[in-house]
Scaffold this motif. Structure first.
Motif, mmCIF file in Angstrom:
data_model
loop_
_atom_site.group_PDB
_atom_site.id
_atom_site.type_symbol
_atom_site.label_atom_id
_atom_site.label_comp_id
_atom_site.label_asym_id
_atom_site.label_seq_id
_atom_site.Cartn_x
_atom_site.Cartn_y
_atom_site.Cartn_z
ATOM 1 N N THR A 1 4.814 27.747 -9.755
ATOM 2 C CA THR A 1 3.983 27.333 -10.894
ATOM 3 C C THR A 1 3.772 25.820 -10.897
ATOM 4 N N ILE A 2 2.536 25.420 -11.108
ATOM 5 C CA ILE A 2 2.228 23.996 -11.306
ATOM 6 C C ILE A 2 1.766 23.828 -12.754
ATOM 7 N N ARG A 3 2.430 22.927 -13.480
ATOM 8 C CA ARG A 3 2.054 22.687 -14.875
ATOM 9 C C ARG A 3 1.098 21.498 -14.933
ATOM 10 N N VAL A 4 -0.054 21.722 -15.497
ATOM 11 C CA VAL A 4 -1.078 20.682 -15.557
ATOM 12 C C VAL A 4 -0.779 19.696 -16.696
ATOM 13 N N MET B 1 0.832 -1.202 0.000
ATOM 14 C CA MET B 1 0.000 0.000 0.000
ATOM 15 C C MET B 1 0.874 1.262 0.000
ATOM 16 N N LYS B 2 0.407 2.259 -0.727
ATOM 17 C CA LYS B 2 1.141 3.533 -0.772
ATOM 18 C C LYS B 2 0.540 4.514 0.235
ATOM 19 N N ILE B 3 1.424 5.274 0.863
ATOM 20 C CA ILE B 3 1.005 6.250 1.871
ATOM 21 C C ILE B 3 1.583 7.614 1.521
ATOM 22 N N ILE B 4 0.745 8.630 1.564
ATOM 23 C CA ILE B 4 1.237 10.004 1.385
ATOM 24 C C ILE B 4 1.242 10.683 2.750
ATOM 25 N N GLU B 5 2.361 11.346 3.064
ATOM 26 C CA GLU B 5 2.451 12.095 4.321
ATOM 27 C C GLU B 5 2.640 13.575 4.007
ATOM 28 N N ILE B 6 1.895 14.397 4.718
ATOM 29 C CA ILE B 6 1.957 15.845 4.474
ATOM 30 C C ILE B 6 2.143 16.574 5.809
ATOM 31 N N GLU B 7 3.114 17.482 5.848
ATOM 32 C CA GLU B 7 3.219 18.436 6.976
ATOM 33 C C GLU B 7 2.547 19.694 6.465
ATOM 34 N N GLY B 8 1.392 20.012 6.987
ATOM 35 C CA GLY B 8 0.559 21.049 6.387
ATOM 36 C C GLY B 8 0.818 22.457 6.872
ATOM 37 N N ASN B 9 -0.125 23.329 6.487
ATOM 38 C CA ASN B 9 -0.127 24.730 6.916
ATOM 39 C C ASN B 9 1.080 25.499 6.402
ATOM 40 N N ARG B 10 1.492 25.230 5.177
ATOM 41 C CA ARG B 10 2.592 25.973 4.561
ATOM 42 C C ARG B 10 2.051 26.741 3.365
ATOM 43 N N GLU B 11 2.673 27.893 3.098
ATOM 44 C CA GLU B 11 2.232 28.700 1.969
ATOM 45 C C GLU B 11 2.816 28.115 0.674
ATOM 46 N N LEU B 12 2.011 28.004 -0.359
ATOM 47 C CA LEU B 12 2.486 27.431 -1.627
ATOM 48 C C LEU B 12 2.595 28.539 -2.671
ATOM 49 N N GLU C 1 -7.585 18.044 -12.818
ATOM 50 C CA GLU C 1 -6.306 18.342 -12.165
ATOM 51 C C GLU C 1 -6.179 19.862 -12.015
ATOM 52 N N THR C 2 -6.540 20.586 -13.081
ATOM 53 C CA THR C 2 -6.527 22.053 -13.036
ATOM 54 C C THR C 2 -7.325 22.551 -11.840
ATOM 55 N N GLY C 3 -8.562 22.076 -11.751
ATOM 56 C CA GLY C 3 -9.458 22.539 -10.688
ATOM 57 C C GLY C 3 -8.923 22.168 -9.315
ATOM 58 N N THR C 4 -8.349 20.975 -9.200
ATOM 59 C CA THR C 4 -7.824 20.539 -7.898
ATOM 60 C C THR C 4 -6.720 21.488 -7.439
ATOM 61 N N TYR C 5 -5.790 21.840 -8.358
ATOM 62 C CA TYR C 5 -4.689 22.727 -7.943
ATOM 63 C C TYR C 5 -5.172 24.156 -7.699
ATOM 64 N N ILE C 6 -6.194 24.580 -8.438
ATOM 65 C CA ILE C 6 -6.735 25.926 -8.175
ATOM 66 C C ILE C 6 -7.355 25.944 -6.767
ATOM 67 N N LYS D 1 5.028 17.771 -8.034
ATOM 68 C CA LYS D 1 4.441 19.060 -8.408
ATOM 69 C C LYS D 1 4.199 19.923 -7.165
ATOM 70 N N LEU D 2 3.700 19.306 -6.093
ATOM 71 C CA LEU D 2 3.414 20.087 -4.883
ATOM 72 C C LEU D 2 4.695 20.439 -4.134
ATOM 73 N N THR D 3 5.682 19.535 -4.157
ATOM 74 C CA THR D 3 6.970 19.828 -3.514
ATOM 75 C C THR D 3 7.605 21.056 -4.169
ATOM 76 N N ASN D 4 7.503 21.122 -5.509
ATOM 77 C CA ASN D 4 8.109 22.243 -6.247
ATOM 78 C C ASN D 4 7.534 23.597 -5.869
ATOM 79 N N VAL D 5 6.316 23.618 -5.322
ATOM 80 C CA VAL D 5 5.740 24.920 -4.935
ATOM 81 C C VAL D 5 5.764 25.120 -3.421
ATOM 82 N N GLY D 6 6.535 24.278 -2.730
ATOM 83 C CA GLY D 6 6.779 24.540 -1.311
ATOM 84 C C GLY D 6 6.071 23.621 -0.332
ATOM 85 N N ALA D 7 5.360 22.600 -0.836
ATOM 86 C CA ALA D 7 4.677 21.698 0.102
ATOM 87 C C ALA D 7 5.674 20.725 0.710
ATOM 88 N N LYS D 8 5.367 20.272 1.931
ATOM 89 C CA LYS D 8 6.176 19.219 2.542
ATOM 90 C C LYS D 8 5.343 17.943 2.434
#
Ligand code: UD1
Length: 418
Positions: free
Chosen positions: A15-18, A1-12, A234-239, A405-412
């Protein structure tokens, strides 16, 4: 099983390319077998649904040459055999092989398709369409045999403007004798993309993108080159993610008019956006969002696929919002997990009532399906602390390189296999 871990509450920001649209790609790949030569498709997203369809093509002895974001499909040595159950059930869009094989060989044998558990998702409208063209459908448990001596154009009225049925009937009718008219056809941009692809191969389809599609059957489909449209979900999700935690976050390589219904709702809520010819920039995530009501509908209405992600944003809006799901009967599986993150939401029948704003605090949640998983990612990015999303493979079915894509805009954010 795959698990995604996020440390939240960071400003992003950045650019995200769809990527190319999943729901167009998963129809274009089966449609490609209709050519009598070979088809090249570019801007193909690297998602696991693409991998599953390539496995399916290989099982039919179709030659595939895949490189980054493009694929050459050569069906000249294809063998029309039964599509085994495990391949049929790997994804919803395996059902497009029914229409494509019927159109090409007058016979298709496969099993009831898989896909997200968001409702019963019958395929009666697809089958009725095939029958109207002259095919006989027999079932044996989950196995379907659809065959015809000859396919003859017909007038087909869809009781519901189903995306899948519209495309599948188009695939079956493209080489039928005479003219087929699909009335009350679905109008989603992915349907236009598939019709354009088939026309590039020599098909005669007019009216895609409207509720009446006309298909004049042709005998031969030649080679072609085609490009997948950008993914509007995907566009809508990132917006939406930008509206939650973005600052100068640009969502690029998109067709903004495909997400008009979302942009209107966000503007109504007070999200500050700038819309360009092929991008939307979220200027600043706003702390004083206004509540609103959303009802999902067929295109150009508010997409059911964005219903789950936008519910996360509504948890941050002041006042009471209502979200009514009209397309699928079981698309609220993300709600219990949003509640466990701190949201105040109640569901009655097909409507979720959200009272906000509520602070979200990270915890362990489950991606029950693809878009519920996207909603969990959005929530995790907003939440304070750590959010762990299990069953993350659902998310990888439809979002290319979401972690990168999310790491590139500052997500952990990270992904691991356990
Ligand atoms: C496609 C998309 C999915 C999206 C949905 C609605 C793909 C692979 N999936 O799904 O992401 O959420 O459109 O935009 O493109 N129905 C019937 N009988 C049928 C066919 C459909 O009753 O024969 C019902 C479905 O149960 C559902 C509604 O019609 O309630 C809409 O379904 P449809 O538009 O066909 O969606 P999918 O093609 O399954």
């Amino acid at each position: 099983m795959k698990i995604i871990e996020i440390e939240g509450n960071r400003e992003l920001s950045g650019t995200i390319r769809v990527s190319g649209a999943k729901n167009a790609t998963v129809a274009l790949i089966p449609a490609a077998i209709l050519t009598d030569e070979e088809a090249t498709i570019c801007n193909i997203p690297e998602i696991t649904d693409t991998d599953a369809l390539c496995d399916l093509l290989s099982s039919l002895n179709v030659k595939i040459n895949r490189s980054t974001e493009s694929i050459i499909i050569d069906p000249k040595e294809m063998i029309n055999t039964e599509i085994e159950e495990s391949l049929s059930k790997k994804l919803r869009a395996s059902y497009y092989f029914m229409g494509a094989l019927l159109g090409k060989y007058k016979k298709a044998v496969m099993y009831f398709p898989g896909g997200c558990s968001i409702g019963a998702r019958p395929i009666d409208l697809h089958l009725k369409g095939f029958e109207a063209l002259g095919a006989k459908v027999t079932t044996e448990g989950d196995k379907f045999v659809v065959e015809a001596d000859e396919l003859i154009g017909a007038n087909i009225y869809l009781d519901f403007a189903s995306v899948g049925a519209t495309i599948n009937i188009m695939l079956a009718a493209v080489k039928a004798k005479g003219t087929t008219i699909i009335d009350n056809a679905a109008k989603e941009p992915e349907i236009v993309n598939v019709a354009t692809f088939l026309n590039n191969m020599g098909a005669k389809i007019t009216g895609s993108g409207t509720s009446t599609i006309k298909i004049e059957g042709v005998d031969y489909l030649h080679q072609c080159f085609h490009e997948v449209i950008p993914d509007r979900i995907e566009t809508g999700t990132y917006i939406i993610i930008g509206a939650l935690c973005g600052k100068m976050l640009k969502v690029d390589n998109i067709i903004p008019e495909h997400v008009d219904s979302l942009i209107s709702k966000l503007e109504e809520m007070g999200v500050e956006l700038e819309t360009g010819t092929d991008y939307v920039t979220i200027l600043n995530s706003n702390n004083s969002l206004k509540a609103t009501n959303i009802k999902t509908a067929v295109y150009p209405g508010f997409p059911t696929d964005l219903q789950q992600p936008i519910t996360v944003l509504l948890t941050q809006a002041s006042g009471t919002s209502k979200v009514t799901e009209t397309i699928f009967e079981n698309r609220f599986m993300h709600i219990p997990y949003l509640k466990s993150l701190g949201a105040n939401i109640e569901i009655k029948n097909q409507t979720a009532t959200i009272v906000g704003p509520k602070k979200l605090i990270g915890t362990e949640v489950v991606a029950t399906d693809l878009r519920a998983g996207a909603a969990m990612v959005a929530a995790g990015l907003k939440a304070e602390g750590k959010t762990t999303i299990t069953n993350a493979e659902h998310i990888l079915r439809g979002y290319e390189q979401i972690v990168e894509k999310l790491t590139n805009v500052g997500a952990k954010i990270s992904i691991k296999e356990i």
